[in-house]
Design an enzyme around this catalytic site. Structure first.
Site: not given
Length: 259
Positions: A146, A168
């Site tokens: 990401s 994350y």
């Protein structure tokens, strides 16, 4: 595009957004798919004869052993492996206030942190160990990261004080490092290639409009990621046109990380 028929393709995280997207791709429909997810596939895939789906939790060692047994039974060679399983956190729009966990690491607990690390990193390593014997010089492994693995989230674009969990971002950075390390070991042992797609924000019609507006102010191309952007990149990296590309992270973010 020339479609090679009857290859064996393993998709981990096949019931998620990215997994579903790839299952609908024409090149995958022409091949034999081993589908794995902690959840069942959507009904639209139930009658697809080329898909064998297995409901497994790949953070569990017993289910990893089951996957090894499945692969031993179904195939000697995997042409393509897609590691699309991940656990994300997004604001809960129905609540006036975010859960304590979504307010920052000072409110986090060990179980929540460990859960995301296990799904996003540890299980990926277990899977790679499991599939290694089924790879050859023509195999390709595709991982997913990401923009938050390259750049810290700007928490100001979210409502109600939501903080994107720090683990994350940590896990998505780790996937980029994993891709580089894996690509070298695969090449040295003639086990094929590994590359990573680094994705920007994917359009979702249910997204908060205020979030979309603030996010798009950060995107030079002025739009969010769409499914064709992902499919085109997948098609390229798994084709012979990219046969000299390994260890790369292809950033698909409309210029978000280029500022």
């Amino acid at each position: 595009m020339v479609i090679n028929m009857n290859k064996k393709i393993l998709i981990l995280g096949s019931a998620g957004n990215i997994g579903n997207l790839l299952l609908n791709h024409e090149s995958l429909k022409a091949n034999n798919i081993i589908s794995v997810d902690i959840n069942e596939l959507p009904l639209e895939f139930k009658n697809e004869k080329n898909i064998n789906h297995y409901k497994l939790d790949l953070t569990n060692s017993n289910d990893i052993n089951t996957l090894e047994e499945i692969l031993a039974k179904e195939t000697k060679k995997l042409s393509s492996v897609i590691l699309a399983s991940a656990l994300d956190s997004v604001p809960k729009t129905k609540n006036k206030n975010p859960d304590n966990y979504a307010k920052g690491i000072e409110f986090a607990n060990l179980d929540e942190i460990q859960k995301r690390i296990n799904v996003n990193i540890t299980s990926q390593l277990f899977i790679i160990k499991c599939i290694y014997k089924h790879l050859d010089k023509d195999s390709h492994i595709l991982l997913f990261s990401s923009i938050y693995g390259l750049r810290s989230p700007d928490h100001r674009i979210y409502k109600m004080g939501f903080i994107k969990p720090i683990e994350y971002s940590t896990s998505k950075s780790a996937i980029i490092g994993l891709t580089k390390h894996l690509s070298i070991t695969l090449a040295l042992k003639k086990k094929g290639r590994a590359n990573c797609l680094v994705l920007g924000g994917l359009f979702n019609k249910n997204q908060d409009k205020s979030f979309q507006k603030k996010y798009l102010e950060k995107v030079p191309l002025g739009r969010m990621l769409n499914k064709d952007d992902i499919l085109n990149a997948y098609e390229f990296l798994t084709s012979e046109k990219s046969s000299y590309i390994t260890g790369s992270s292809l950033v698909i973010d409309g210029g978000y990380t280029a500022w």
